[in-house]
Design an enzyme around this catalytic site. Structure first.
Site, short mmCIF file in Angstrom:
data_model
loop_
_atom_site.label_atom_id
_atom_site.label_comp_id
_atom_site.label_asym_id
_atom_site.label_seq_id
_atom_site.Cartn_x
_atom_site.Cartn_y
_atom_site.Cartn_z
N LYS A 12 4.17 -7.19 11.67
CA LYS A 12 3.41 -7.45 10.44
C LYS A 12 3.76 -8.81 9.84
O LYS A 12 4.91 -9.10 9.55
CB LYS A 12 3.70 -6.34 9.43
CG LYS A 12 2.85 -6.42 8.19
CD LYS A 12 2.66 -5.08 7.56
CE LYS A 12 2.04 -5.21 6.19
NZ LYS A 12 1.60 -3.95 5.63
N ARG A 39 0.85 -1.19 0.00
CA ARG A 39 0.00 0.00 0.00
C ARG A 39 0.88 1.24 0.00
O ARG A 39 2.03 1.21 0.41
CB ARG A 39 -0.91 0.00 1.23
CG ARG A 39 -1.99 -1.06 1.15
CD ARG A 39 -2.77 -1.15 2.43
NE ARG A 39 -3.49 0.09 2.70
CZ ARG A 39 -3.33 0.82 3.80
NH1 ARG A 39 -2.48 0.45 4.73
NH2 ARG A 39 -4.01 1.92 3.97
N ARG A 83 1.12 4.08 19.24
CA ARG A 83 1.97 5.04 19.98
C ARG A 83 2.57 4.33 21.16
O ARG A 83 1.85 3.81 22.00
CB ARG A 83 1.12 6.22 20.46
CG ARG A 83 1.11 7.35 19.45
CD ARG A 83 0.04 8.34 19.70
NE ARG A 83 0.08 8.92 21.04
CZ ARG A 83 -0.97 9.53 21.58
NH1 ARG A 83 -2.11 9.62 20.94
NH2 ARG A 83 -0.88 10.04 22.78
C1 BTN Z 1 0.59 -3.92 2.21
O1 BTN Z 1 0.49 -4.33 3.36
O2 BTN Z 1 1.19 -2.87 1.96
C2 BTN Z 1 -0.04 -4.71 1.10
C3 BTN Z 1 0.91 -5.75 0.56
C4 BTN Z 1 0.36 -6.56 -0.59
C5 BTN Z 1 1.41 -7.45 -1.21
C6 BTN Z 1 0.82 -8.41 -2.20
S1 BTN Z 1 1.97 -9.65 -2.70
C7 BTN Z 1 0.86 -10.17 -3.95
C8 BTN Z 1 0.28 -8.92 -4.56
N1 BTN Z 1 1.17 -8.39 -5.58
C9 BTN Z 1 1.69 -7.22 -5.23
O3 BTN Z 1 2.50 -6.57 -5.93
N2 BTN Z 1 1.21 -6.83 -4.06
C10 BTN Z 1 0.30 -7.81 -3.50
#
Ligand code: BTN
Length: 331
Positions: free
Chosen positions: A191, A126, A329
């Site tokens: 994460k 994201r 936080r």
């Molecule tokens: C996040 O937490 O930022 C979202 C991550 C999403 C990663 C997955 S891997 C499969 C698909 N292809 C990508 O390029 N991104 C998602």
């Protein structure tokens, strides 16, 4: 990118993590010793660590369970199999999401398309972040689905997918996993995975959604060195005695994804709201919410019926937010 048949065969011979003598490998692959050596080098260039020991031969530092299409499909229910129109596994790809976004533009009616990869060279997270995607160890999975409704009806879809991921993980004995609004899979404030949903289409429908999931199964600290937040993988959660099958877990994830997406328009987020709240790992926590350059501090009071974040700010007011990045936080 598709690997040559010989490279694939070499990988599958080495995958068990046992020693294989150079002579035996060269013979099985009908390679000269120098061609074998070159192929071993190309595997190392992918980041696969190979040990070469005089008198014993070659072995992978850690065994690999390569993705296997028939294994995954055989573990799906007939209902889910019938919802899948295309099922591709790439040895290497820029990004499974980018691939399906391009497909939905080129052939707008495409639906039920599954795209998995052993490695992504430009995995996306994201907010334009990189998603670290080394070869053969994690899961990178995207599904393209066409909904008859418009994009506005899908606001809670990524949250519902979060619930689907937890169900699949629980079914494999991975407990204690939580959801961090909006799209993160968390374990003990670290994460474990992330969801990236990309929607395009007309206001009143139809619209297409690419639902991408990245899940850390095994990341070495070297591979994870560019990750700027606390992270965890399934190997750390389960410890060395308990292994899970990558293919079985991938099948369970697809099973759960298709259950959500095939019913989503009629049921919308309300169906998943109570369950999402059970897994909410931010409830009652003091957080900072970042929206562009703005930082809002407050206490998380869960999510509302549309999946928006409820935050009680320091002046006691309750506000809801549709987007933003939340960080805990630390006191
Ligand atoms: C996040 O937490 O930022 C979202 C991550 C999403 C990663 C997955 S891997 C499969 C698909 N292809 C990508 O390029 N991104 C998602």
């Amino acid at each position: 990118m598709k690997f040559s048949e010989k490279k694939k065969k070499l990988l599958s011979l080495l995958a068990n993590g046992d020693f294989h003598s150079g002579t035996a490998l060269a013979e099985k692959l009908k390679f000269s010793r120098s061609a074998l050596w070159k192929q071993i080098n190309t595997l190392e260039e992918l980041g696969i660590e190979i040990l070469a020991v005089n008198g014993k031969g070659y072995r992978l530092k850690s065994p690999l369970e390569l993705l296997n299409k028939s294994h995954i499909i055989n573990n799906l229910t007939t209902t889910t199999r019938q919802l899948i129109s295309v099922f591709d596994i790439h040895d290497q790809i820029d990004s499974t999401n980018t691939n399906l976004v391009a497909l939905s533009r080129a052939i707008p009616k495409s639906t039920g398309v599954v795209c998995l990869a052993e490695q992504q060279t430009a995995g996306r997270g994201r907010r334009g972040r990189e998603w670290v995607s080394p070869f053969g160890s994690n899961l990178y999975c995207s599904v393209l689905w066409q909904f008859q409704s418009g994009p506005e009806s899908l606001s809670g879809l990524s949250l519902a997918i979060g619930v689907a991921v937890i169900k699949a993980l629980n079914a494999h004995g991975i407990q204690g996993v939580g959801l961090k609004w909006p799209n993160d899979i968390y374990w003990q404030q670290k994460k474990l995975g992330g969801i990236l949903v990309e929607v395009s289409g007309e206001v009143n429908g139809p619209c297409s959604a690419v639902i991408g999931l990245g899940l850390n199964l095994h990341l070495s600290s070297a591979e994870a060195s560019s990750i700027e937040q606390d992270w965890v993988d399934i190997s750390q959660i389960l410890g060395s005695d308990h292994k899970i099958s990558r293919n079985d877990l991938q099948a369970s994830l697809l099973e759960q994804f298709f259950q959500v997406i095939s019913h989503y328009t009629e049921q919308s987020f309300a169906q998943y709201r109570d369950e999402w709240r059970l897994y909410d790992c931010m409830q009652g926590q003091l957080v900072n919410l970042f929206i562009g350059n703005q930082v809002i501090s407050g206490t998380v009071q869960g999510i509302n019926d549309e999946g928006l974040l409820l935050l009680q700010t320091q002046d006691g007011k309750m506000q809801c937010y549709a987007s933003g990045e939340v960080s805990f936080r630390r006191l």
